[in-house]
Design an enzyme around this catalytic site. Structure first.
Site, short mmCIF file in Angstrom:
data_model
loop_
_atom_site.label_atom_id
_atom_site.label_comp_id
_atom_site.label_asym_id
_atom_site.label_seq_id
_atom_site.Cartn_x
_atom_site.Cartn_y
_atom_site.Cartn_z
N CYS A 70 0.87 -1.17 0.00
CA CYS A 70 0.00 0.00 0.00
C CYS A 70 0.91 1.22 0.00
O CYS A 70 1.67 1.43 0.96
CB CYS A 70 -0.87 -0.03 1.26
SG CYS A 70 -1.92 1.41 1.48
N CYS A 177 -0.65 3.47 -6.52
CA CYS A 177 -1.63 2.93 -5.56
C CYS A 177 -1.91 1.51 -6.03
O CYS A 177 -2.21 1.30 -7.21
CB CYS A 177 -2.91 3.75 -5.57
SG CYS A 177 -4.27 2.99 -4.62
N1 DGL Z 1 -3.92 0.50 -2.09
C1 DGL Z 1 -3.55 1.67 -1.36
C2 DGL Z 1 -2.31 2.32 -1.96
O1 DGL Z 1 -1.50 1.66 -2.57
C3 DGL Z 1 -4.57 2.73 -1.03
C4 DGL Z 1 -6.01 2.47 -1.08
C5 DGL Z 1 -6.76 3.29 -0.04
O2 DGL Z 1 -6.88 4.52 -0.19
O3 DGL Z 1 -7.22 2.64 0.92
O4 DGL Z 1 -2.08 3.50 -1.78
#
Ligand code: DGL
Length: 213
Positions: A70, A177
């Site tokens: 993430c 993301c």
């Molecule tokens: N998957 C997450 C990232 O790589 C973010 C998703 C969210 O905002 O919860 O930043």
């Protein structure tokens, strides 16, 4: 080897699936925090606390490495995680600004990421360090993670966003993301073959191999 994978939501599944293909002998254990998506709209303190709570099963399982799959949690919370759990191997995922700045020919790159990632000190440091000679365009993707999490990615104006980037002469697009990995094919289709789309899963698999070998 046992590899833990954490993301707020479905982005972690995209990363875990690909890691399993790249590291077929690894035991991959994933956790998420679906009820608190999107992390990208939360405060740094909130993200640190939620991430610590969500990774407890991975700590209890004594993973050899924990991938923070993430970008939002990595850019905001990884330093706090390393300080709190110094014996754990954390591997972060953050926007690939350096590879994008070396790959661009037009000098114009785009980073698609959550609002919190774009505001983070770490991301801004990456830009200052590696992309000071490039123009970095950050289109508004603020509702993308939630729409993808909820299975409504068809409502995202991916093609219009990418066409707009092409008009601005962007030749490298960074998926900053992990939720956006789920719509990578649409981004690739809209971008065509003159544009490079970067996401870090291969690099993370190599990093795990070298860390654990
Ligand atoms: N998957 C997450 C990232 O790589 C973010 C998703 C969210 O905002 O919860 O930043």
């Amino acid at each position: 080897m046992r590899i833990g994978v954490f993301d707020s939501g479905v982005g972690g599944k995209a990363v875990a699936l690909k890691l399993q293909q790249l590291l077929p002998n690894a035991d991959i254990m994933s956790v998420d925090d679906h009820v608190h998506v999107p992390y990208g709209d939360r405060t740094p303190d909130d993200i640190i606390e939620l991430t610590k709570a969500a990774i407890q099963p991975l700590l209890a399982a004594k993973c050899d490495a924990i991938v923070i799959a993430c970008n939002t949690a990595t850019t905001v919370a990884i330093a706090a995680l390393r300080a709190t759990y110094p014996s754990v191997n954390f591997i972060g995922i953050e926007p690939m600004v350096k590879p994008a700045a070396s790959a661009t020919k037009s000098g114009i790159i785009a980073v698609l990421a959550t609002p919190r990632t774009l505001q983070s000190d770490r991301y801004n440091e990456l830009k200052r360090t590696w992309a000071k000679d490039s123009t970095v365009i950050e289109p508004d993707c603020s509702d993308w993670a939630k729409l993808i999490e909820d299975g409504h990615s068809s409502q995202i104006h991916v093609e219009a966003t990418v066409v707009n980037l092409l008009q601005q002469k962007v030749d490298v697009i960074v998926l900053g993301c992990t939720h956006y990995h789920m719509i990578k094919e649409r981004i690739l289709d809209a971008a065509g073959d003159t544009v490079t789309v970067l996401e870090p899963t291969d690099a993370i698999a190599n990093r795990i191999k070298s860390l654990l070998s």
